[in-house]
Design an enzyme around this catalytic site. Sequence first.
Site, PDB file in Angstrom:
ATOM      1  N   SER A 181      75.651  95.008-133.541  1.00 51.19           N
ATOM      2  CA  SER A 181      74.523  95.217-134.440  1.00 51.19           C
ATOM      3  C   SER A 181      73.772  96.473-134.033  1.00 51.19           C
ATOM      4  O   SER A 181      73.812  96.882-132.866  1.00 51.19           O
ATOM      5  CB  SER A 181      73.570  94.017-134.370  1.00 51.19           C
ATOM      6  OG  SER A 181      72.338  94.283-135.010  1.00 51.19           O
ATOM      7  N   TYR A 235      68.289  89.441-128.102  1.00 51.22           N
ATOM      8  CA  TYR A 235      69.304  89.759-129.117  1.00 51.22           C
ATOM      9  C   TYR A 235      69.922  91.126-128.835  1.00 51.22           C
ATOM     10  O   TYR A 235      71.141  91.291-128.872  1.00 51.22           O
ATOM     11  CB  TYR A 235      68.665  89.742-130.505  1.00 51.22           C
ATOM     12  CG  TYR A 235      69.634  90.035-131.634  1.00 51.22           C
ATOM     13  CD1 TYR A 235      70.673  89.159-131.921  1.00 51.22           C
ATOM     14  CD2 TYR A 235      69.499  91.186-132.411  1.00 51.22           C
ATOM     15  CE1 TYR A 235      71.561  89.419-132.962  1.00 51.22           C
ATOM     16  CE2 TYR A 235      70.375  91.454-133.447  1.00 51.22           C
ATOM     17  CZ  TYR A 235      71.408  90.563-133.716  1.00 51.22           C
ATOM     18  OH  TYR A 235      72.291  90.836-134.737  1.00 51.22           O
TER      19      TYR A 235
END
Length: 322
Positions: free
Chosen positions: A157, A183
Site C-alpha cells: 500500500s 499499518y
Amino acid sequence: MTGLFGANSTTDEVLAGVDLRGKRVLVTGVSAGLGVETARALAAHGAEVVGAARDLAKAETATASVRAQAANGGSLELVRLDLASLESVRACAYALLADKRPFDLVIANAGVMAAPFSHTANGFETQFGTNHLGHFAFVNRIASLIASGGRLVDLASSGHRFADVDLDDPNFEHTPYDPWIAYGRSKTANILFAVEFDRRHKARGVRATAVHPGGIRTELVRHLDAGTLEAMIEQINADHAAEGKPPYQLKTIPQGAATSVWAGVVAAADEVAGRYCENCHVATLVEGGISRVSEGVRPYALDPDRAKALWAKSEEMIGERF
C-alpha cells in the site's frame, strides 16, 4: 507492457486477450473486495483459482460471481486460512503441500487496516502479524509449489509511507500504539518480503513483486470511524484545489485489482521483480515531500539489506527458518 494501462484500467481491460487455461493461481482473502474480484478475473480467463479465506461460509457466498463467470477451464476451489493464527497457516500449507499440485502465481491479497491495538493468536501485534508474518510463514511454507516461471504478488500500500518497519519493537511493546503507524510498518514489511523472496528464488525462475491497489472502498475500512474516510478525501481535495489539481476519486474494485493481475500475468517478470508497482506500472523512488495519494515508493521499502534483516527477524518471531 509499460504505458498500456494506468490508474483507471480494470481487471478485464488488463486481461483482454489473455488466455490463462492451464494456469493455477492461489489468492488469499477471497471473502470480499479485491480478493473476490482478482479471483473472478483470473477464473474468467481460464485460470484454476484456489481461494483462501478465514471464513469459508462467507467466502462461499462472496465468490458466487467467480464460479458464474469462470470460463475456458477456469474454476474456483476454497481453502481455509486464518493469517492471524500460525496453526491455521501451517495446516493450510500442509494440505496444499500434500496435494502437490503446483502454482503459477500466488497473490498475497488478504489483510487488515488501521485496526485497534490487539494481538494475533500467537501474540503478535495484529496488523504486523496478519499482514506480514501470516503471509511470510504461509508463502515460505508453500514456496516449493511455485513453479519455475511463477510469481508472487504481495499486496502492499502507499500506506508504507507512514512508517518503516521497527525491528526492535515490532509488537509495540515499548512504543505508543498508533493504528496508522502499525499499518505502515506492516505494508513496508510486505514490500521488503517481496524484495528478499525475489532475491532468494530468482535463480530457479520464480520472481516476486509488491503492488499498491490504490484507494478503494472495501471491507478494509471497517475499523475506521464513520466519516473518517470521507474526511480524509475532503482534506485531500482541499489540498488538490489549492494546487490547481482535479479532485481525487476512489478507484472501483475492478480498477483496484487491476495492478495485481497486471503484475502477476501481464507485465514482464524482469520489469516488476523486486519492485513496487502502482496504477499498472513500476513506481519510482521518492525521497522528498509526498501526499497521501501521489505516486512513489520510499527507498527504505526496497532496501535489500533492510529486507534481509526483516527476513531474519520474521524467522525469529515465528520460530521457523526458510
